[in-house]
Design a protein around this motif. Structure first.
Motif, PDB file in Angstrom:
ATOM      1  N   GLY A 184       0.825  -1.202   0.000  1.00  7.40           N
ATOM      2  CA  GLY A 184       0.000   0.000   0.000  1.00  7.40           C
ATOM      3  C   GLY A 184       0.861   1.256   0.000  1.00  7.40           C
ATOM      4  N   VAL A 185       0.216   2.367  -0.319  1.00  2.00           N
ATOM      5  CA  VAL A 185       0.910   3.653  -0.242  1.00  2.00           C
ATOM      6  C   VAL A 185       1.305   3.902   1.213  1.00  2.00           C
ATOM      7  N   SER A 186       0.521   3.349   2.131  1.00  3.71           N
ATOM      8  CA  SER A 186       0.824   3.518   3.552  1.00  3.71           C
ATOM      9  C   SER A 186       2.265   3.142   3.858  1.00  3.71           C
TER      10      SER A 186
ATOM     11  N   ILE B  39      -2.296   9.109  -4.966  1.00  2.00           N
ATOM     12  CA  ILE B  39      -3.142   7.913  -4.969  1.00  2.00           C
ATOM     13  C   ILE B  39      -4.519   8.175  -5.604  1.00  2.00           C
TER      14      ILE B  39
ATOM     15  N   SER C 243      -5.334   1.002  -4.482  1.00  2.00           N
ATOM     16  CA  SER C 243      -6.497   0.997  -3.591  1.00  2.00           C
ATOM     17  C   SER C 243      -7.703   1.736  -4.156  1.00  2.00           C
TER      18      SER C 243
ATOM     19  N   ASN D 181      -7.344  14.192   0.097  1.00  2.00           N
ATOM     20  CA  ASN D 181      -8.224  13.644   1.114  1.00  2.00           C
ATOM     21  C   ASN D 181      -7.951  14.496   2.349  1.00  2.00           C
TER      22      ASN D 181
ATOM     23  N   TYR E  17      -0.137  11.398   7.812  1.00  2.00           N
ATOM     24  CA  TYR E  17       1.102  12.104   7.500  1.00  2.00           C
ATOM     25  C   TYR E  17       1.858  12.593   8.729  1.00  2.00           C
TER      26      TYR E  17
ATOM     27  N   ASP F 197       2.033  12.218  -2.906  1.00  2.00           N
ATOM     28  CA  ASP F 197       1.088  11.103  -2.769  1.00  2.00           C
ATOM     29  C   ASP F 197      -0.029  11.319  -3.788  1.00  2.00           C
TER      30      ASP F 197
HETATM   31  C1  LIG Z   1      -4.173  10.354   0.642  1.00  2.00           C
HETATM   32  C2  LIG Z   1      -4.054   8.917   0.950  1.00  2.00           C
HETATM   33  N1  LIG Z   1      -2.848   8.334   0.890  1.00  2.00           N
HETATM   34  C3  LIG Z   1      -2.693   7.029   1.179  1.00  2.00           C
HETATM   35  C4  LIG Z   1      -3.737   6.238   1.578  1.00  2.00           C
HETATM   36  C5  LIG Z   1      -3.486   4.791   1.909  1.00  2.00           C
HETATM   37  O1  LIG Z   1      -3.512   4.037   0.753  1.00  2.00           O
HETATM   38  P1  LIG Z   1      -3.097   2.502   0.685  1.00  2.00           P
HETATM   39  O2  LIG Z   1      -4.371   1.723   0.731  1.00  2.00           O
HETATM   40  O3  LIG Z   1      -2.424   2.366  -0.647  1.00  2.00           O
HETATM   41  O4  LIG Z   1      -2.196   2.201   1.806  1.00  2.00           O
HETATM   42  C6  LIG Z   1      -5.008   6.798   1.650  1.00  2.00           C
HETATM   43  C7  LIG Z   1      -6.163   5.979   2.076  1.00  2.00           C
HETATM   44  O5  LIG Z   1      -7.178   6.443   2.522  1.00  2.00           O
HETATM   45  C8  LIG Z   1      -5.175   8.163   1.329  1.00  2.00           C
HETATM   46  O6  LIG Z   1      -6.382   8.747   1.391  1.00  2.00           O
END
Ligand SMILES: Cc1ncc(COP(=O)(O)O)c(C=O)c1O
Lengths: 163, 383
Positions: free
Chosen positions: B96-98, B202, B232, B172, B125, B200
């Motif tokens: 994940g980006v996480s 995403i 995601s 977001n 963040y 980011d």
């Molecule tokens: C701005 C942003 N970055 C990263 C993520 C996390 O994404 P991932 O599911 O790829 O870990 C989210 C998930 O809500 C998000 O809103």
């Protein structure tokens, strides 16, 4: 067809119960304009009707459906059209399609019992002059109709709150 | 003895927990508090995954991720933004980006380094910056600026300790997006002060107005950008946990060093599915046009209720102001949930400047959306 008409058709094909106001919001148009486009599409016969997709089995409505494959001898002047139109006129007939392959017409017939459907085919379809041959395939179960899956997939597995 | 490390105990628990607990004990809740698509993953992607399991793909992959996936990602980025990332060394597949976000910070931050981030923003963040030993320096963005980050505001916050800027557009929780020109101005600041930009992106595919600009495609930014993206949101694949980082090889190598010890590799099943996802742009387009309809429906609906609502350009959130109700974001969200069973997220969890706003997701069906708006209308009438 212009892009506004296409957008409205796209919205209605997904959900025909929206009000003009809601459609106007989704398409970013004035409500009056939406009304105008929809009535134009209706009067041109592009929008034919608005109906619900019903799962009859779940509703406990007993019906029998059969797909009838029909081999036709086309007529010199009208080809397949005249016989297809004649078959279409029966209310028992749900759909009539000209298809490629071994048979020419694929006809969906709806009745209350197997007997009724078989009888309809024997009495009304088979005797038609241009009909050379029919095969009756009774439908046993529907999994998906009009693009909608009957057994909806797991819903509500998402968490109510996520970031 | 204090058991928990200071680094961790100084971070407050998520303010969202409470809402989750209340909602869980209720029947008939409509949640606009979701941060993930309501669509299930398109079938062809799921099928590709099942097929991979049947064929026995159940092992670890290379620490970098499957080469086929890295190549497909490299092609996609090149096609969409003209930037070439070498699949060997320039791209790292993450959980994940996480995870990618965490790696990016840990790879570049020394204790005390400052990281500039714009608020309101994604809740992870700030804590991740702290966990990495950095000091978050927040820039508030406001509705008068359409929640867009201005280069001069970044410049004002720069000190000799500043190491990086975090950019997160489409955003977001606000749904804001930045124009190419605004991004270029930020790029100039990054160059002038020799900063790394963690971008980011995403929500890049979920852009409804204007075109998304990939930050690393801007002049000189390829070298200093850590581009983060994942599967995601655009492919409705939140549960698969696949994301990636792309950037200059020195940084990606450093991120990879951490990744190989803490994660080993991203799950192979998700990676196999992600390869198929990159062939499914039609499915994404279909979902995006549906989100767009709901976006318009929701913005108009909220405005009709008398709430002033910024017009979001991307992601799947609206961020209306509830200031006129006299309630705080948190009070509003809690009462709305208790009285009308609608979950929204208080804007304050996304930064102090999010106070006075709520985040309402439109990743819900049209029916739920209409129902939720009616309930919100009833709630507002009682105030
Ligand atoms: C701005 C942003 N970055 C990263 C993520 C996390 O994404 P991932 O599911 O790829 O870990 C989210 C998930 O809500 C998000 O809103």
């Amino acid at each position: 067809m212009d892009s506004k008409e296409k957008e409205i058709i796209g919205i209605l094909e997904e959900n025909a119960r929206l009000s003009d106001k809601e459609i106007a919001r989704m398409a970013e148009m004035a409500e009056e304009e939406v009304k105008g486009i929809i009535s134009k599409l209706e009067s041109k016969g592009i929008i034919i009707k608005y109906k619900a997709v019903i799962n009859h089995e779940k509703a406990g409505i007993d019906t029998v459906q059969a797909l009838i494959d029909i081999k036709i001898s086309p007529e010199r002047s009208t080809g397949y059209d005249s016989v297809a139109v004649r078959i279409s006129k029966y209310p028992e007939v749900q759909s009539v399609r000209l298809v490629s392959g071994e048979y020419d017409l694929s006809v969906l017939v709806l009745g209350k019992t197997m007997h009724e459907v078989a009888y309809f085919v024997a009495e009304k379809i088979a005797p038609l002059e241009q009909v050379r041959n029919t095969v009756t395939n009774f439908l046993l179960k529907s999994y998906k109709e009009y693009g909608e899956i009957y057994e909806a997939e797991a819903k509500g597995k998402r968490l109510a709150v996520s970031l | 003895m204090t058991v928990i490390a200071d680094r961790v105990s100084q971070i407050e628990g998520s303010g969202i927990r409470k809402f989750f607990d209340i909602a869980q004990r209720m029947e008939g809740v409509i949640s606009l508090g979701v941060g993930e698509p309501d669509f299930v993953t398109p079938w062809s992607i799921r099928e590709a995954c099942i097929f991979s399991l049947e064929k026995g793909y159940t092992s670890y992959t290379s620490n970098w991720g499957l080469l086929d996936l890295r190549e497909a990602i490299s092609d996609k980025i090149y096609e969409e933004s003209g930037v070439f990332y070498d699949p060997e060394g320039g791209i790292l597949i993450t959980t994940g980006v996480s995870e990618a976000f965490d790696l990016a910070l840990r790879a570049i931050i020394n204790p005390g380094d400052e990281v500039i981030l714009h608020e309101p923003c994604y809740v992870s963040y700030k804590p991740c910056t702290v966990f990495a030993g950095g000091t978050p320096v927040c820039v508030a963005t406001g509705v008068e600026d359409k929640f867009e980050l201005r280069a001069e505001e970044v410049a004002e916050k720069i000190s000799d300790k500043t190491k990086a800027i975090i950019l997160s557009y489409p955003n977001n929780p606000t749904g804001a997006a930045l124009s190419k020109k605004d991004l270029e101005e930020i790029a100039d600041v990054a160059t002038e002060h020799d900063l790394i930009v963690i971008s980011d992106e995403i929500y890049d595919k979920l852009t409804y107005e204007g075109e998304h600009t990939c930050f690393s495609s801007l002049n000189g930014m390829e070298e200093r950008t850590i581009l983060l993206n994942g599967f995601s949101k655009a492919y409705a694949m939140t549960g698969w946990r696949i994301g990636y980082a792309a950037g200059n090889k020195e940084i990606i190598e450093a991120m990879m060093k951490i990744h190989q010890y803490i994660m080993l590799c991203a799950p192979i099943t998700g990676q196999m599915a992600a390869i198929e996802a990159l062939r499914c742009d039609d499915e994404t387009d279909r979902m995006v046009s549906e989100y767009n309809r709901r976006r318009r429906l929701m913005v108009a609906g909220l405005r009709e209720l008398g709430l002033s609502c910024f017009e979001p350009k991307g992601a799947f959130y609206t961020f209306p102001s509830i200031e006129d109700t006299g309630l705080t974001s948190e009070e509003f969200a809690e009462r709305l949930l208790r009285e009308e069973k609608v979950v929204v997220i208080p804007g304050s969890v996304c930064g102090d400047c999010g106070e006075g706003y709520i985040r309402c997701s439109y990743a819900v069906s049209q029916y739920e959306l209409k129902d939720a708006l009616e309930r919100m209308g009833r709630f507002l009438d009682t105030l």
